[in-house]
Enzyme design. Structure first.
Site, PDB file in Angstrom:
ATOM      1  CB  SER A 190      -0.846   0.008   1.273  1.00 52.34           C
ATOM      2  OG  SER A 190      -1.434   1.287   1.474  1.00 52.34           O
ATOM      3  CE1 TYR A 203      -3.827  -2.225   5.312  1.00 50.93           C
ATOM      4  CE2 TYR A 203      -3.078  -0.004   4.800  1.00 50.93           C
ATOM      5  CZ  TYR A 203      -3.630  -1.207   4.400  1.00 50.93           C
ATOM      6  OH  TYR A 203      -3.963  -1.399   3.076  1.00 50.93           O
TER       7      TYR A 203
END
Ligand code: NAD
Length: 267
Positions: free
Chosen positions: A148, A162
């Protein structure tokens, strides 16, 4: 039907979808099948994996479904064994599974940290560990890890675990790429930006104020293009990295974000 990965065997983890619609994993499974691969559709959620199987078979593609929790070593091992039993080899390992528990460092619990790192990062280590011996024997293989832009930037919906897991994926990918370069095995990361997928609606609506449409509008407005990307954008980037077209590309990252990380707005 195309031929860009014709005859290749592709494992796609998390290729069901959280909720209705087409997530990144489901889109990748469909795109690989459309381009001639036999796909091993895997997800924790069997029902959602079966939906992907139906879509692939409706289009005339070939796949099997194997349920697996990729944070569990035995289940990863079983996923790879079932692939070898059915198809005898594995050419593409596409690690798509990701979860996000939003919150600042003081809101995130130790359990949230452990779970996120286990599902997002340890899973990649485990899947690579069990797949690499077969790729090594074959003398070929392509690993595509879905990281990401949160691995290289902070985003408005803060989530330390995350971001850390996605940055870890980038580092792990580099390690694998260098270690296995002389074996004909490649490893690369795709870094999606803001993508409008069911996962985002499920995980992030609350962090953005609770209203799905409002959340979509705010995320669209952050993107220099004025629109979030789609799971197909991630899937097509992955297809290139999975195919032999990218045979000299390994150990790198491919950002798919409509110039979001190039924009000062994200910093
Ligand atoms: P998705 O719809 O592909 O959902 C992920 C799938 O993983 C779901 O089907 C879920 O059931 C499955 N899953 C969850 N935990 C699992 C486990 N322990 N074992 C096996 N399967 C499990 O979601 P998506 O939005 O398309 O995201 C896919 C990937 O893309 C994730 O890694 C995510 O971090 C990454 N990503 C998404 C965005 C975005 O904006 N959507 C942005 C950057 C990166």
């Amino acid at each position: 039907m195309g031929t860009r990965v014709d005859g290749k065997i592709a494992i796609v983890t998390g290729s069901g979808s959280v909720g209705n619609g087409i997530g990144n994993g489901k889109a990748a499974a469909l795109v690989y099948a459309r381009e001639g691969a036999n796909v091993v559709v895997s997800d924790l959620n069997l029902e959602s994996a079966e939906e992907t199987r139906n879509l692939i078979e409706k289009e005339g593609g070939d796949c099997i479904v194997v349920q697996a929790d990729v944070s569990n070593s035995k289940e990863c091992e079983n996923l790879v064994s079932k692939t070898i039993e059915q198809y005898g080899r594995v050419d593409i390992l596409h690690n798509n599974v990701g979860i996000e528990i939003p919150g600042g460092i003081q809101e995130i619990s130790e359990d949230d940290w452990d779970k996120t790192l286990s599902v997002n990062l340890k899973s990649v280590f485990l899947m690579c560990k069990f797949t690499l011996p077969y790729m090594q024997k074959q003398g070929s293989g392509s690993i595509v890890n879905i990281s990401s832009i949160n691995g290289i930037r902070t985003l408005p919906a803060l989530s330390g675990p995350y971001g850390a897991s996605k940055a870890g994926m980038i580092a792990l990918t580099r390690e694998i790429a260098v270690e296995y370069a002389s074996n004909g095995i490649r490893a690369n990361c795709v870094l999606p930006g803001m993508m409008n997928t069911p996962f985002v609606k499920a995980a992030l609506t609350e962090a953005w104020g609770g209203d799905i449409q409002e959340m979509i509008n705010l995320r669209d407005a952050m993107c220099p293009t004025g629109k979030q990307g789609e799971s197909w954008d991630v899937a097509h980037a992955a297809l290139f990295l999975a195919s032999d077209e990218s045979k000299y590309i390994t150990g790198t990252t491919l950002v798919v974000d409509g110039a979001l990380t190039s924009s000062v707005k994200t910093n």
